[in-house]
Scaffold this active site. Sequence first.
Site, PDB file in Angstrom:
ATOM      1  N   GLU A  59       0.834  -1.215   0.000  1.00  0.00           N
ATOM      2  CA  GLU A  59       0.000   0.000   0.000  1.00  0.00           C
ATOM      3  C   GLU A  59       0.863   1.257   0.000  1.00  0.00           C
ATOM      4  OE1 GLU A  59      -2.865   0.412   3.195  1.00  0.00           O
ATOM      5  OE2 GLU A  59      -3.699   2.199   2.238  1.00  0.00           O
ATOM      6  N   ASP A  87      -0.511  -4.978   3.091  1.00  0.00           N
ATOM      7  CA  ASP A  87      -1.058  -3.791   3.742  1.00  0.00           C
ATOM      8  C   ASP A  87      -0.443  -3.756   5.131  1.00  0.00           C
ATOM      9  OD1 ASP A  87      -4.369  -2.277   4.099  1.00  0.00           O
ATOM     10  OD2 ASP A  87      -2.397  -1.681   4.851  1.00  0.00           O
ATOM     11  N   ILE A 122      -0.607  -1.725   7.673  1.00  0.00           N
ATOM     12  CA  ILE A 122      -1.612  -1.491   8.713  1.00  0.00           C
ATOM     13  C   ILE A 122      -2.953  -1.297   8.016  1.00  0.00           C
ATOM     14  CG2 ILE A 122      -2.409  -0.085  10.650  1.00  0.00           C
ATOM     15  CD1 ILE A 122       0.437   0.924  11.056  1.00  0.00           C
ATOM     16  N   ASP A 123      -3.820  -2.303   8.101  1.00  0.00           N
ATOM     17  CA  ASP A 123      -5.187  -2.116   7.580  1.00  0.00           C
ATOM     18  C   ASP A 123      -6.038  -1.694   8.766  1.00  0.00           C
ATOM     19  OD1 ASP A 123      -7.060  -2.193   5.410  1.00  0.00           O
ATOM     20  OD2 ASP A 123      -8.006  -3.834   6.489  1.00  0.00           O
ATOM     21  N   THR A 130      -5.907   1.930   9.428  1.00  0.00           N
ATOM     22  CA  THR A 130      -4.949   2.954   9.884  1.00  0.00           C
ATOM     23  C   THR A 130      -5.583   3.976  10.808  1.00  0.00           C
ATOM     24  OG1 THR A 130      -3.588   2.731   7.889  1.00  0.00           O
ATOM     25  CG2 THR A 130      -3.388   4.779   9.103  1.00  0.00           C
ATOM     26  N   ASP A 171      -5.980  -4.561   0.699  1.00  0.00           N
ATOM     27  CA  ASP A 171      -6.922  -4.671   1.821  1.00  0.00           C
ATOM     28  C   ASP A 171      -7.551  -6.047   1.888  1.00  0.00           C
ATOM     29  OD1 ASP A 171      -8.000  -1.380   0.945  1.00  0.00           O
ATOM     30  OD2 ASP A 171      -6.822  -1.911   2.723  1.00  0.00           O
TER      31      ASP A 171
HETATM   32  C1  LIP Z   1      -9.368   0.832   5.387  1.00  0.00           C
HETATM   33  C2  LIP Z   1     -10.219  -0.293   4.863  1.00  0.00           C
HETATM   34  C3  LIP Z   1     -11.656  -0.177   5.368  1.00  0.00           C
HETATM   35  C4  LIP Z   1     -12.242   1.117   4.904  1.00  0.00           C
HETATM   36  C5  LIP Z   1     -11.430   2.239   5.504  1.00  0.00           C
HETATM   37  C6  LIP Z   1      -9.963   2.171   5.051  1.00  0.00           C
HETATM   38  P1  LIP Z   1      -6.800   1.506   5.416  1.00  0.00           P
HETATM   39  O1  LIP Z   1      -8.087   0.697   4.832  1.00  0.00           O
HETATM   40  O2  LIP Z   1      -9.672  -1.510   5.290  1.00  0.00           O
HETATM   41  O3  LIP Z   1     -12.445  -1.227   4.881  1.00  0.00           O
HETATM   42  O4  LIP Z   1     -13.582   1.210   5.286  1.00  0.00           O
HETATM   43  O5  LIP Z   1     -12.009   3.462   5.108  1.00  0.00           O
HETATM   44  O6  LIP Z   1      -9.889   2.364   3.672  1.00  0.00           O
HETATM   45  O7  LIP Z   1      -6.909   2.863   4.781  1.00  0.00           O
HETATM   46  O8  LIP Z   1      -6.910   1.580   6.884  1.00  0.00           O
HETATM   47  O9  LIP Z   1      -5.606   0.734   4.937  1.00  0.00           O
END
Ligand code: LIP
Length: 270
Positions: A76, A92, A94-95, A97, A219
Site C-alpha cells: 500500500e 497492507d 496497517i489495515d 490505519t 486490503d
Molecule cells: C481501510 C479499509 C476499510 C475502509 C477504511 C480504510 P486503510 O483501509 O480496510 O475497509 O472502510 O475506510 O480504507 O486505509 O486503513 O488501509
Amino acid sequence: MAERGGEPGASALLELAVEIAEEAGAMLLAKRPARPEVLATKSSPTDVVTALDRAAEELIRARVGQARPYDAILGEEGGDTPGEGSVRWIVDPIDGTVNFLYGLPDWAVSIGVEVDGEIVAGVVNNVPRGELFTAHRGGGAWLAGERLRCNTGVPLDRALVSTGFGYGADRRRVQAEVLAQVLPRVRDIRRGGSAAIDMCAVAAGRVDAYYERGPNYWDFAAAGLIAVEAGARFGGLHGKPASPGLTMCAAPGLFEDLHDLLATLDPERG
Ligand code: LIP
C-alpha cells in the site's frame, strides 16, 4: 534457500508470511506512541499515513527480500516492485490505519502471497487483539488452532452485515444512500474500520456478510482467501472479482441475496 521463481509450496509461503506478519505486528505494538503522528495524507485529508505504516512496510519488504529476493512485492505504501518468477507479495502494513491512529483495537498487518496471479496464502494479524487469521489454498482457514467456518443458512433479514466507507465526501454520500436501503433489510450493520478484519469476521462467523466499495487489493488479498477457505463466497457485482468497485463476501445463499439487493442500488455510481 531462495530459488529464482521456483514453484514454492503454499504452506511454506504461509509459514514465512506468518513469521513476517508477527514480527511487523510486534514492532508496531512496541513502537506505537500514545498518539501516532500523521506523516501524510493520500486521497483526502482523512486518508492518513503514519510513520509506522511506512516502517512496517519497510520491515516486511526487507524480510521478504532476505528470504525470497527474487519475488515481486505490491504494498500500500511502497507500490509495485517487480520481481522474477511467479511469486508476488501483497502487503497492507496497517489495515485500519485510522483505528491505529486513534488507538482503537482493530487494525491488522495483512500479507497475501500470489503464485502466478492467484492468492495461495494469506495472513491477517489483528495485532491489538492478538488474533492471527491464516489460510492457504485448500488448507482451510484458521484462528488459534481452530478451523474457521462462516455462518450458513442466514436469511438476509437476519444477517449481521459489516461494511465500510471511503474517504471522499461524494463517495460517502452515495455509500450513505446505499446503506439507507440496506439497513432496513438486514439484522444490523457493523462498521469496524478494517476490510481485512471485517472479512476475517465473516470467516469466523462473527458477522454474516461484508460488502464495501473502495477497498484495494492489499486490503482484501489475504482476507478474501481466509473467507473462501472458511466456506464463504468472495467477489464483486455481476460475477466480477472483488475490486475497489465492490468487494463482498458471505456464505452461498446470503451472498446472492445481498448481491441482488446491492445490484438494485448501483453502489458503484459514487
Ligand atoms: C481501510 C479499509 C476499510 C475502509 C477504511 C480504510 P486503510 O483501509 O480496510 O475497509 O472502510 O475506510 O480504507 O486505509 O486503513 O488501509
